[in-house]
Design an enzyme around this catalytic site. Sequence first.
Site, mmCIF file in Angstrom:
data_model
loop_
_atom_site.group_PDB
_atom_site.id
_atom_site.type_symbol
_atom_site.label_atom_id
_atom_site.label_comp_id
_atom_site.label_asym_id
_atom_site.label_seq_id
_atom_site.Cartn_x
_atom_site.Cartn_y
_atom_site.Cartn_z
ATOM 1 C CB THR A 143 7.710 -6.097 -1.758
ATOM 2 O OG1 THR A 143 6.615 -6.613 -1.245
ATOM 3 C CG2 THR A 143 7.876 -5.150 -2.800
ATOM 4 C CG PHE A 415 2.549 -7.909 7.181
ATOM 5 C CD1 PHE A 415 2.103 -6.997 8.208
ATOM 6 C CD2 PHE A 415 1.235 -9.098 6.986
ATOM 7 C CE1 PHE A 415 1.019 -7.040 8.899
ATOM 8 C CE2 PHE A 415 0.330 -8.672 7.748
ATOM 9 C CZ PHE A 415 0.171 -8.108 8.942
ATOM 10 C CB CYS A 416 6.408 -5.639 2.180
ATOM 11 S SG CYS A 416 6.606 -4.078 2.709
ATOM 12 C CG ASN A 417 4.489 -12.092 1.651
ATOM 13 O OD1 ASN A 417 4.146 -12.390 0.685
ATOM 14 N ND2 ASN A 417 5.113 -12.854 2.578
#
Length: 853
Positions: A143, A415-417
């Site tokens: 992110t 996972f911020c992806n």
Amino acid sequence: MELEHMFTLQSYQDIWGSYGYDIDLPEMIEKEFSRMKGITYLDHAGTTLFSESQIKAFYQDLTGNVYGNPHSHNLSSRLTHDTVEHVRYRILEHFNASPEEYTVIFTSGSTAALKLVADCFPWRSACGGEPASHFCYLTDNHTSVVGIRGVSSQLGVTSLPVSPHEVEGRARQPPQATNVNESLTPHLFCYPAQSNFSGRKYPLSYAKGMQTGRLYPACDWPGRWLVLLDAAGLVGCSGLDLRECPADFIPISFYKMFGFPTGLGALLVRNEAAPLLRKGYFGGGTAAAYLAGEDYFVPKSSVSSRFEDGTISFLDIISVHHGFEALQRLTGGMVEIQQHTFGLARYTYVMLSSLLHSNGRPVAHIYCANEFQDPASQGAILNFNVLDCHGRVVGYSQVDKLASLFNIHVRTGCFCNTGACQSFLGISDQEVKENLEAGHICGDNIDLVDGRPTGSVRVSFGYMSTFEDCQKFLSFIVNCFTDKPLRVDKERLARLKLAVPVENTVGHFNSSPSNGQLGHKADQGETAPSLISSTNGGEIMIPTPKRREEKNSFQTLTNIFIYPIKSCAAFEVKEWGVGPVGLLYDRTWMVVNEHGVCLSQKREPTLCQVQPQVSLASNALHIKAPGMSSITVPLGDLKERKHSQKACQSKVCGDRVQTVDCGDEAASWFSEFLGKPCRLIKQNSEFIRKMKTSSENVGDGPAALSLVNEAQYLLINRDSVAMLQEQISGRLDHPSTPQAISMQQLIARFRANLVVSATNPFEEDNWSSLMIGNTTFQVAGRCGRCQMIGIDQETSARSQEPLKSLSDFRQGKVTFGIYLLHQSRASANAITTLSVGSPITSTNETIMELLKS
């Protein structure tokens, strides 16, 4: 192969040839990571763990030297400056670079390093006939990388997301530049050295490929392509050679490498690219000269000095030196770390991907771009979702809760992806938007929407991970999620064993126990679950609740419990007063650590053995526990103590609460019992905490709360408990064994205030309101359950039940019991009374809807 022989030294050698370092691994773990005893830590991609010798060396450094502000010029300041410069050189040396090639700019982390590039890159908008810059990023980016788009798009820059297969799949010869201005148009391409979602390693050759215009999208848009290589996820377990990969910008975070310090990262900038960066704000230490009364500013010539605003975090930077020293001393270097951690990840992948339910269906769906053949293309990360015997996804929240019962630490979610999450899980853009409308946001526990996963489970290894960690994790999966008897895909297992590069088939096997099993000694007093379970498992089929003919058709209140100290034992009463925030003195006190953070049974299960009792006659709270003498705390704020009580603040479920400290005697008592510094605090009687959920409006406004998590009261139904008990017993070979949970033990685990005997099991799920005696309550929703219900309230021992059976019944949505709010028609200070044996009249939600229509 028999399952009993799966986890042997020979089986590991067949799958990977390297394990450990040129030291005794169990001895190193015991010496450097003794705090990990009883914990299976598998979230090294989130942060790895620091060694004790690293912290001790840093402490000795700080206590043996005087480090001044590096902006001064005295002796202590010069020592700081010189030491920091040495650390810069050590960082570049680690990445095979020199100060002539790269500059180290210290930041607060890799995200801050990325933001620095976003703010200072020479973006060019499409104006004056000049072509616009392109901000291009791989969709499998964190992110914080995609977030650069927030800056570039405001400047008229074209954003260009590229999927991994497009980079090389659409490559071609770059076109000739048509004019000088076009050739100088700056573009930025960003990609991760290692995906934080799947662990896939992207070719480091992409850097030169983009810079020379050979790869897509550089081959389609002429100009000067600069490359940002996000290395934060790579450098914890793998080396990075900047001579082979001369990226222009490389953000890193040191806690990913050493576990300490946090809040410190760096941006490595190639000196050829540094002059392109443009900076607006200037802080202390960045100016060669400036005028306060005129717009005149000249930056310092040093690249690092120009971009490090204010005083750098020099003590944290000095600690980085000790991180490198510890890493080298304990492991021998990044080559050894990569071999060791990849071997653990590969072994876990091979075993997990070969496990089958009794009907032949796979136990897990693994998200990866390869089959873990080579550490050059795959990192020490394994991402997956658990599947039940029908092929349905088991929500990651359920997996996480059960893992906590076994002290296994994993990471769940996206996972911020988001890009990788969408790609691997098949989530469309429209579904992301619909999931948001359904209430799901990044980082929450909504793991399934319409039966489809919103995220997954990730395990990741670090240099101090052991084979025993693999064993415990795989045993957990088998015991909690597989339909027995367990089967193994022997054909797949044999094929994957052969898919090993020749150079990796021979390795060193230090620290192997004499029995031929890899790993270190099991912790005394704790036995890891065996992979082979004799429990008769299978899907639990809980029948639809139906009326039990032998029961009377009326409902009664059978038990009243108050919990004076949050997360401590219950105090059962036959009759009790109802106040403005719930049962009198329920969750009025709580135990906090030295930082003022609330301690719960999730972290301190032995709190359940603390037995508080309220004495209204003596106006005192009496507290006792095994092996401790009892102490007494006043119920109210006594006038003679009020001025001496220390006011403090803490948080409960995100709410800031005002409290008063209960004094040193109580603090010493709890500190001795728990074996760590802590204090007892009490909610300030003048502080009003308001409920914040959508069901909060009762009477004239939001309901007031004590130190409870969600609502004023929690109610459970004995008939629901009985049905759940039957399902738990059905999972055991012998219900009379110590694994069986009695009715009273099960009631205790759910920690309800009110226990009722209703007409049918789980009928409380449909209640909208109820009256107990003459007191009316509104239902505020169902209670979502966590791993705390796996803690035996008498012994503090953990188990997977009743969470596992409850999760199977709820199909992943683990709820049990309902929240209540008190609808008082009297004044706010009026106190009514609840009594055991009182009749209950409930209103069904469905009936209310029909009446309204």
